[in-house]
Every structure is written in structure tokens, then in C-alpha cells.
Design an enzyme around this catalytic site. Structure first.
Site, PDB file in Angstrom:
ATOM      1  N   ASP A  32       0.761  -1.263   0.054  1.00 32.16           N
ATOM      2  CA  ASP A  32       0.106  -0.067  -0.081  1.00 32.16           C
ATOM      3  C   ASP A  32       0.733   1.235   0.021  1.00 32.16           C
ATOM      4  O   ASP A  32       0.678   2.069   0.940  1.00 32.16           O
ATOM      5  CB  ASP A  32      -0.803  -0.026   1.431  1.00 32.16           C
ATOM      6  CG  ASP A  32      -1.567  -1.262   1.206  1.00 32.16           C
ATOM      7  OD1 ASP A  32      -2.071  -2.017   0.455  1.00 32.16           O
ATOM      8  OD2 ASP A  32      -1.830  -1.558   2.515  1.00 32.16           O
ATOM      9  N   GLU A 239     -11.534  -0.025  -2.817  1.00 31.99           N
ATOM     10  CA  GLU A 239     -10.661   0.493  -1.554  1.00 31.99           C
ATOM     11  C   GLU A 239      -9.503   1.221  -2.522  1.00 31.99           C
ATOM     12  O   GLU A 239      -9.459   1.380  -3.659  1.00 31.99           O
ATOM     13  CB  GLU A 239     -10.225  -0.582  -0.793  1.00 31.99           C
ATOM     14  CG  GLU A 239      -9.431  -1.607  -1.626  1.00 31.99           C
ATOM     15  CD  GLU A 239      -9.072  -3.034  -0.630  1.00 31.99           C
ATOM     16  OE1 GLU A 239      -9.314  -2.792   0.574  1.00 31.99           O
ATOM     17  OE2 GLU A 239      -8.232  -3.535  -0.895  1.00 31.99           O
TER      18      GLU A 239
END
Ligand code: FUB
Length: 338
Positions: A32, A239
Site C-alpha cells: 500500500d 478501496e
């Protein structure tokens, strides 16, 4: 590490794919990657994946991270430095478990680290921590950001100096549990036939530690101007929101989760609406796909992750690839494998 890399090579070839880019670091697992340029250097604010022994479940319980390490480098091609623990879950008074994808911002001599973590009731909230240095250590506020929920904060600084937080993630990220900014308790995951859940935005206050307005939904429209449906799961938001500005337009990019794309949509305002345009990054090894897009010395870069080293979805490694905009403003789709 050598054996981890060997396993990774096996994993890549087992899937008939040769990775185009190498993991940026291999001594820890990272994911991420939120990349920023501060003082002419690149800083990456990633998740720090670990094997905690927590059993895999549908809510992502096996993503059981407990701290953040910040990585820095002089340029996208330079050696990467791991600057050690910048924030530990034990130093966040209200936190329960699972430190997920963070982001960072800089304003007036202070660096802000924004991070989603479950509170003691197992509800994801957004925390904020501050430091005088981009690499920390960061000191967390005593409470989560009022009115915050779900996961994957992206803090975007507009050219007029305003900061906005985009956030949200469905399924394990709990976005489906919130309606009109009110917690509904545990609910079923979104179903086909429903309008897809929308990511959220709120402008940050001058103090960077609170929202200056009520959280709003961010509309993502198809080419005909209709909201995407849950059935469009190869295009709808799941997301990993990220926003960058290019030639005066706002680019909202995100993961489609169960179909594993990083898609993008373009708009004229930070609030949207954004119109779906295409795919930034095709699916990578591992279930999750999560990225950031940053400009460095007149070139654009996509930071992303895959599971080349471990072959395990919850033990990821970050990578970088150059990203190109076409003359008409569209983005050239990136394949992470040959
Ligand atoms: O790292 C935990 C979660 O996995 C992130 O919050 C999601 O975006 C996915 O990458």
C-alpha cells in the site's frame, strides 16, 4: 532473504509471469505505498506486513499489522532507506488491532501521518500523528479523527493549498456498515443489483487533525453519466483511493478489489463527480492491488505492490514503474509482468 527471493521467483514463474520491476526492499514486507516528494526526496508511507499468525478470514484478519516504517530515497531509481519504526500500535491509546494503509501530508513545518486502525470495538477509524521530520517518529493524537471511519486515507493537497482526505474500503474495510455517516452495525457485503458503495471525501481543517465539513460521497460515473453498479465489479470502487492532479484535471484512482484492477476516473473538482476512464494497473500477484501516483522531476511514477517475494497475499512487497499520460489526458495501462 535469499530464500525468500527464490520463493518469489518460483511464484512469479509458476504463474507464467515475469515481473517487470524488482521489489524496492526485501528485508521487511511492505504494501500500500503512498509516495510523496518532500524537500526534493521521495518518501514512501507503506503498510508493514507481518506474519502474526492470525488466521485468514473474509474480513482480512490476517492483515494484522502493528507498526509503520517509512522508506526514503533520493529518486525513484536510488537506493531505498528503511528509517525504522515511525509509529507503533502500542503508542496509539485508542487502537485495537490492524494498522492498515497510511498516508502523509506536510504543512507549515509539520508532517502528518494518517492511518486507519480498528478501535477497541473493532471499528476502523482514522488516526493522525505528527512529527517535525518526514520519517518520524510520529506522535499520535489521543483520539481518532472525529467523524472518520473505514480505511485507506489519501490526503491530497490541491494547488490552492487546501487538503482533502479521501477514504473508504468495502468488505473488511467496513464502508458498507456506514450510511449517512452513521454506523449501521455489521451488515452484509454489497450485492449485485445495488448501486456500488461510494468512496468518501472531507476537507481537512487548518489544524490538519480534523474534518472541516461533513463527510460526503464521491460520485464515480460511467461514460453515460450513471453511477456504477455493484455488477460492474471490474470498474466500481472497492478501496485504495488516490488522487493526483494533471493539467488542471483531478484523477481519482482506486482498486476494484475482487476484480483486482487499479482504475481511474477524471473530474473537474476535488469533490467529483469523476467519470470512469480506464485501467491504470492490471491485476498483480496476490489478492490486493493498491498504489499511489506521484510526479518527480517532470516524470510520473506508479508505486504499487505484489507478492513476488512471499507468494502470500498478506506478505507483500512494494515496487515502482513509470506512468505515462497520453496527449488526450488518458493514462497508459501498466502491466507489472511480461
Ligand atoms: O493492507 C491492508 C489492506 O489491503 C489495505 O488497506 C487495502 O487497500 C489492501 O491493500
Amino acid at each position: 532473504i535469499a530464500s525468500l527471493l527464490f520463493l518469489g521467483i518460483i511464484n512469479a514463474f509458476a504463474q507464467g509471469k515475469t515481473p517487470v520491476s524488482k521489489p524496492l526492499v526485501s528485508h521487511i514486507f511492505t504494501a500500500d505505498p503512498s509516495a510523496h516528494v518532500f524537500n526534493g526526496k521521495i518518501y514512501i508511507y507503506p503498510s508493514h506486513d507481518i506474519e502474526s499468525g492470525t488466521k485468514e478470514d473474509d474480513e482480512g484478519g490476517h492483515f494484522d499489522m502493528k507498526d509503520y516504517h517509512i522508506l526514503s530515497m533520493d529518486s525513484p531509481q536510488s537506493k531505498v532507506k528503511d528509517n525504522g519504526v515511525a509509529l507503533d500500535i502500542k503508542d496509539v491509546a485508542w487502537a485495537g488491532r490492524q494498522m492498515w494503509a497510511p498516508d502523509a501530508a506536510y504543512k507549515n513545518g509539520t508532517y502528518y501521518l494518517y492511518f486507519p486502525v480498528k478501535d477497541k470495538e473493532d471499528i476502523f477509524r482514522m488516526g493522525v500523528a505528527t512529527s517535525k521530520s518526514p520519517i518520524g517518529p510520529f506522535k499520535a493524537e489521543k483520539e481518532p479523527i472525529k467523524g472518520s471511519y473505514s480505511i485507506d486515507p489519501c490526503v491530497f493537497k490541491d494547488t490552492d493549498g487546501s487538503f482533502y482526505m479521501y477514504f473508504g474500503g468495502i468488505w473488511g474495510g467496513q464502508l458498507q456498515r456506514w450510511k449517512n455517516n452513521t454506523y449501521q452495525g455489521k451488515t452484509e457485503n454489497p450485492k449485485k443489483g445495488e448501486i456500488a458503495r461510494l468512496p468518501r471525501i472531507a476537507k481537512l481543517s487548518a489544524d490538519m487533525k480534523s474534518f472541516s465539513e461533513e463527510v460526503k460521497e464521491v460520485k464515480i460515473l460511467d461514460e453515460k453519466g450513471n453511477l456504477l453498479m455493484e455488477d460492474n465489479n471490474d470498474k466500481r470502487f472497492f478501496e485504495a483511493a488516490w488522487v493526483h492532479k494533471y493539467k488542471g484535471k483531478y484523477y481519482f484512482s482506486y482498486s476494484t478489489g475482487d476484480t483486482h484492477n487499479i482504475c481511474y476516473a477524471i473530474g473537474d473538482s476535488p469533490y467529483g463527480p469523476f467519470t470512469y476512464k480506464g485501467i491504470v494497473l492490471n491485476p498483480v500477484q496476490g489478492w490486493t492491488n493498491h498504489h499511489s501516483i506521484v510526479a518527480f522531476k517532470n516524470k510520473w511514477y506508479l508505486y504499487y505492490h505484489d507478492t513476488e517475494i512471499s507468494g502470500k497475499t498478506h506478505l507483500r512487497n512494494i515496487k515502482v514503474s513509470e506512468l505515462k499520460h497520453n496527449a488526450d489526458g488518458t493514462i497508459q495501462t501498466i502491466n507489472a509482468y511480461k
